[in-house]
Write an enzyme that holds these catalytic residues in place. Structure first.
Site: not given
Ligand code: B12
Ligand code: SF4
Ligand code: SF4
Length: 355
Positions: A136, A190, A193, A196, A200, A216, A243, A246, A250
């Site tokens: 993480d 996906c 669908c 999510c 949200c 978020c 939260c 989303c 799923c």
């Molecule tokens: C910052 C962070 C957050 C931030 C931002 C989240 C985000 N989506 O960016 C906040 C605080 C909002 C957050 C929330 C949560 N987080 Co968080 N977070 C992180 C952290 C530290 C970095 C994520 C990151 O790099 N974000 C930057 C964005 C740009 O990257 P990304 O979301 O991974 O997106 C990639 C893809 O979307 C992809 N992409 C974009 N467009 C497209 C299109 C296609 C076609 C494809 C294939 C890919 C793609 O490119 C992006 C990377 O460049 C990671 C740990 C880590 N070191 O990776 C944990 C991590 C992602 N979080 C985690 C968790 C559990 C959560 C929550 C569920 C917690 C909760 N219940 O509240 C929520 C989920 C919210 C959500 N829907 O993402 C887990 C996810 C596990 C998993 N199965 O995915 C991680 C990996 C921590 C861990 N070590 O387990 N988080």
């Molecule tokens: S709810 Fe799950 S399966 Fe449906 S679009 Fe979102 S991530 Fe994909």
């Molecule tokens: S964690 Fe909650 S607020 Fe954040 S993107 Fe998912 S549904 Fe939206």
């Protein structure tokens, strides 16, 4: 005699499974091509006040900038799903909700120990092999390396989803200085669908696969210090830490499998009473949440979040608890208390029901 790379990779994944990781896959230690999405995400300002996301950009996109010796990356998934976690059920009146991942002991410590055991196994089994663990907090785009390692695809909600497990799992890994055969990346499942994106509560997805973290609830209740934007307050419902909306909608999460952490890991109430949440003193907060993820919000964040949830609760019985904070020295708490008191008094029937 040294095992050939294919056999060693199989044995390594088997060892990981025996430590309780249901998901294990191997990626080459190379730059991740989709990292351009991360650059665009930063440029759009979607990281808000998470300045750490701006640092070490090169390492996040290329793991060899973080571990120059790395040749392969073992990516692992650890389920945190507990079927009995009440917070995942329908919210009720004066109770808050804590995201599923946060109801157990802080996962950084739990997984750190397991990763150390795995690294020790590698170094013993393969003379000369060295590993570096991450969970993480290291500058690694974990979801992209996990996708590359074939343990799931990145859903429209940006979660890494496994067809065997859904998305209620943590990611972590070990970079290794040995060449191992990589697993095939998984195709997207996906399809058409968009549940999510529609579900949200704060409409935080400007487009599929992209999250505007500043909207978020997870960011607002965990990472963000200061006041929560007024325009989002009525949409955050009764979430007081994280939260899960989303993920709850799923369809792949019907395959969630119980955490190997066991029931003893279930240390926090997933749906705490808001009245009790607001009664916690800073000292009680520390004791109750020691070594849990909730510590991160600190007492001031916890109270701000609980006040907001109380304001959204439509439960007038919470008014005295809220009013106690209206003269608090912390301006964020004070202002949130006034907003919440006004919301409860105004017209409770106007407020949307809890999420
Ligand atoms: C910052 C962070 C957050 C931030 C931002 C989240 C985000 N989506 O960016 C906040 C605080 C909002 C957050 C929330 C949560 N987080 Co968080 N977070 C992180 C952290 C530290 C970095 C994520 C990151 O790099 N974000 C930057 C964005 C740009 O990257 P990304 O979301 O991974 O997106 C990639 C893809 O979307 C992809 N992409 C974009 N467009 C497209 C299109 C296609 C076609 C494809 C294939 C890919 C793609 O490119 C992006 C990377 O460049 C990671 C740990 C880590 N070191 O990776 C944990 C991590 C992602 N979080 C985690 C968790 C559990 C959560 C929550 C569920 C917690 C909760 N219940 O509240 C929520 C989920 C919210 C959500 N829907 O993402 C887990 C996810 C596990 C998993 N199965 O995915 C991680 C990996 C921590 C861990 N070590 O387990 N988080
Ligand atoms: S709810 Fe799950 S399966 Fe449906 S679009 Fe979102 S991530 Fe994909
Ligand atoms: S964690 Fe909650 S607020 Fe954040 S993107 Fe998912 S549904 Fe939206």
């Amino acid at each position: 005699m040294l095992l050939p790379p294919e056999s060693f990779a199989r044995a390594l994944k088997q060892e990981a499974r025996s430590l309780g990781f249901p998901l294990a896959g191997i990626a080459p230690a190379a730059p991740v091509p989709e990292a351009s999405h991360y650059q665009a995400w930063l440029k759009a300002g979607y990281h808000g006040t998470m300045q750490y996301m701006e640092r070490n950009r090169e390492s996040r996109m290329d793991i060899t900038r973080w571990d120059p010796a790395a040749r392969s990356v073992l990516m692992l998934g650890w389920s945190y799903f507990r079927p009995g976690a009440e917070g995942a059920k329908e919210p009720c009146g004066a109770r808050g909700r804590v995201a599923r991942y946060a109801s157990g002991r802080d996962y950084h410590a739990l997984l750190g120990d397991k990763l150390e055991a795995l690294r020790a196994w590698v170094e013993e089994t393969r003379p000369g092999a060295k590993g570096k663990i991450f969970v993480d907090t290291s500058p690694v785009l974990e979801r992209l390396y996990a996708r590359r390692a074939g343990i799931g695809w990145i859903g429209k909600n940006t979660m890494l989803i496994s067809p065997r497990l859904g998305s209620y799992f943590f990611l972590c890994g070990v970079s290794l200085n040995i060449d191992l055969p990589g697993d095939a990346p998984m195709p997207d499942h996906c399809g058409s669908c968009d549940r999510c994106l529609k579900a949200c509560p704060t409409q935080a997805f400007p487009k599929p696969h992209t999250l505007d973290a500043t909207k978020c609830i997870s960011y607002l209740t965990i990472e963000h210090r200061g006041p929560i934007a007024e325009s989002l307050r009525s949409q955050t419902g009764n979430w007081i830490f994280g939260c899960d909306v989303c993920q709850e909608v799923c369809p792949w999460n019907r395959f969630a499998q119980e955490s190997a952490g066991g029931a003893e890991e279930d240390v926090l109430e997933a749906a705490p009473e808001l009245k009790k949440a607001l009664e916690l003193s800073p000292e009680e907060f520390k004791v109750r949440h020691r070594r849990t993820s909730v510590e991160r919000a600190k007492w001031a964040g916890w109270i701000r979040n609980a006040l907001l949830a109380a304001g959204n609760s439509k439960d007038p019985a919470l008014l005295p608890q809220i009013q106690k904070f209206q003269n608090h020295p912390d301006p964020v708490i004070r202002e949130q208390a006034s907003w919440s008191a006004a919301r409860l008094q105004e017209s409770p029937s106007r407020a949307p029901a809890n999420l």
